[in-house]
Design an enzyme around this catalytic site. Sequence first.
Site, PDB file in Angstrom:
ATOM      1  N   GLU A   1      14.664  35.477  -2.463  1.00  0.00           N
ATOM      2  CA  GLU A   1      15.296  34.150  -2.577  1.00  0.00           C
ATOM      3  C   GLU A   1      16.537  34.099  -1.688  1.00  0.00           C
ATOM      4  O   GLU A   1      17.247  35.101  -1.585  1.00  0.00           O
ATOM      5  CB  GLU A   1      15.716  33.899  -4.028  1.00  0.00           C
ATOM      6  CG  GLU A   1      14.550  33.809  -4.975  1.00  0.00           C
ATOM      7  CD  GLU A   1      15.010  33.687  -6.435  1.00  0.00           C
ATOM      8  OE1 GLU A   1      16.196  33.364  -6.685  1.00  0.00           O
ATOM      9  OE2 GLU A   1      14.183  33.912  -7.319  1.00  0.00           O
TER      10      GLU A   1
ATOM     11  N   ARG B   1      12.329  36.939 -13.066  1.00  0.00           N
ATOM     12  CA  ARG B   1      12.679  37.379 -11.716  1.00  0.00           C
ATOM     13  C   ARG B   1      11.378  37.483 -10.919  1.00  0.00           C
ATOM     14  O   ARG B   1      10.340  37.884 -11.474  1.00  0.00           O
ATOM     15  CB  ARG B   1      13.354  38.763 -11.751  1.00  0.00           C
ATOM     16  CG  ARG B   1      14.784  38.750 -12.228  1.00  0.00           C
ATOM     17  CD  ARG B   1      15.712  38.024 -11.252  1.00  0.00           C
ATOM     18  NE  ARG B   1      17.096  38.022 -11.702  1.00  0.00           N
ATOM     19  CZ  ARG B   1      17.686  36.994 -12.333  1.00  0.00           C
ATOM     20  NH1 ARG B   1      17.007  35.888 -12.581  1.00  0.00           N
ATOM     21  NH2 ARG B   1      18.955  37.063 -12.677  1.00  0.00           N
TER      22      ARG B   1
ATOM     23  N   HIS C   1      14.955  28.134  -8.151  1.00  0.00           N
ATOM     24  CA  HIS C   1      15.777  28.909  -9.095  1.00  0.00           C
ATOM     25  C   HIS C   1      16.877  28.036  -9.730  1.00  0.00           C
ATOM     26  O   HIS C   1      18.072  28.293  -9.531  1.00  0.00           O
ATOM     27  CB  HIS C   1      16.378  30.147  -8.406  1.00  0.00           C
ATOM     28  CG  HIS C   1      16.866  31.184  -9.400  1.00  0.00           C
ATOM     29  ND1 HIS C   1      16.909  32.524  -9.135  1.00  0.00           N
ATOM     30  CD2 HIS C   1      17.322  31.070 -10.675  1.00  0.00           C
ATOM     31  CE1 HIS C   1      17.376  33.184 -10.178  1.00  0.00           C
ATOM     32  NE2 HIS C   1      17.628  32.314 -11.135  1.00  0.00           N
TER      33      HIS C   1
HETATM   34  C1  8YV Z   1      21.942  32.012 -12.546  1.00  0.00           C
HETATM   35  C2  8YV Z   1      20.169  33.577 -13.404  1.00  0.00           C
HETATM   36  O1  8YV Z   1      22.161  30.675 -12.495  1.00  0.00           O
HETATM   37  O2  8YV Z   1      21.543  33.984 -15.251  1.00  0.00           O
HETATM   38  C3  8YV Z   1      20.753  34.447 -14.440  1.00  0.00           C
HETATM   39  O3  8YV Z   1      20.406  35.633 -14.459  1.00  0.00           O
HETATM   40  O4  8YV Z   1      19.288  33.950 -12.722  1.00  0.00           O
HETATM   41  C4  8YV Z   1      20.641  32.182 -13.253  1.00  0.00           C
HETATM   42  O5  8YV Z   1      20.834  31.630 -14.503  1.00  0.00           O
HETATM   43  C5  8YV Z   1      22.149  32.401 -11.186  1.00  0.00           C
HETATM   44  O6  8YV Z   1      21.375  33.448 -10.774  1.00  0.00           O
HETATM   45  C6  8YV Z   1      23.615  32.740 -11.018  1.00  0.00           C
HETATM   46  O7  8YV Z   1      23.816  33.488  -9.932  1.00  0.00           O
END
Ligand code: 8YV
Length: 312
Positions: free
Chosen positions: A261, A232, A279
Amino acid sequence: MSRPRILQNGPQLPELEKQLGEHFDVHALHQESDRDAFLAANGASFVGIVTSARYGANAALIDALPNLRVISSFGVGLDTIAVDRAKARGIQIGYTPDVLNDCVADTAFALLIDAARRFSESDRYLRAGKWAKAPFPVSTKVSGKRLGILGLGRIGKVVAKRASGFDMEVRYHNRRKDPTVSYTYMETLKGLAEWADFLVVVSAGGPETRHLVSAEILAALGPKGFVINVARGSVIDQDALIKALQDGTIAGAGLDVYDNEPNISEVLFGLDNAVLLPHLASGTHETRAAMAALTFDNLAEFFRTGHVKVAA
Ligand code: 8YV
């Protein structure tokens, strides 16, 4: 029998929305123009939330649903979900760990190699017609180097496995030593950064890890070091990172995650020693399909048995 009423917070993959609609009475909160008024009038009718790591379920949303029993989130990150608030009410939380480990670890390695070997930068160089005028500068070797992992969890362990194919020595820093692995544990993140050529951030987000990678840690990584973040944005002090990239405190960065983001700081766009991805780490057909299946299965299993399939 009436179908359970589920509140959808944020868009999902079309196939998942279709499947959810076939089994549940789903209402899309993100399509409401006045969210608060809708929740005040209808909050009590919902027993479930379907959301994602991006949109989450904050305390206000959970509080607005007095009959909420289950949350199913598409994603592994829980930093956007008020987990303690939900658990205090006995609300079950389903999420999608493990199914994305490979793709996130692959992305970490792709970023690491790209940042070190300057592949994206060299692609820009070639397309700008500069190759015919001068060869692209040499870069940094990856194989055989030292890989420091911040957060040796499910994904971190797959990153470590990938590293063995590149003959890299792996060390890690977690809150606690993991007795199930043989990699060297570093008591402090600073010690890990001083040792590492590459520092890969794969820890969870949230307040406990906020700005763990500070200006001091980046200085410890040093002018030949690279930092990679697939966790993150909040885990790295982004202002300190930008400064470190600008003034050569570190050699480079590979980033899939950021503050704010998707409206990230445009200062990043001007940094040639940073590889920037939007991302996308889990974003393959295969992994997103597996995440969608688990998001659905968590809800379906809850309404069959009273327990989600994979609980946070
Ligand atoms: C997601 C992610 O694709 O799984 C997570 O925590 O950050 C990513 O894999 C995305 O954020 C789905 O909203």
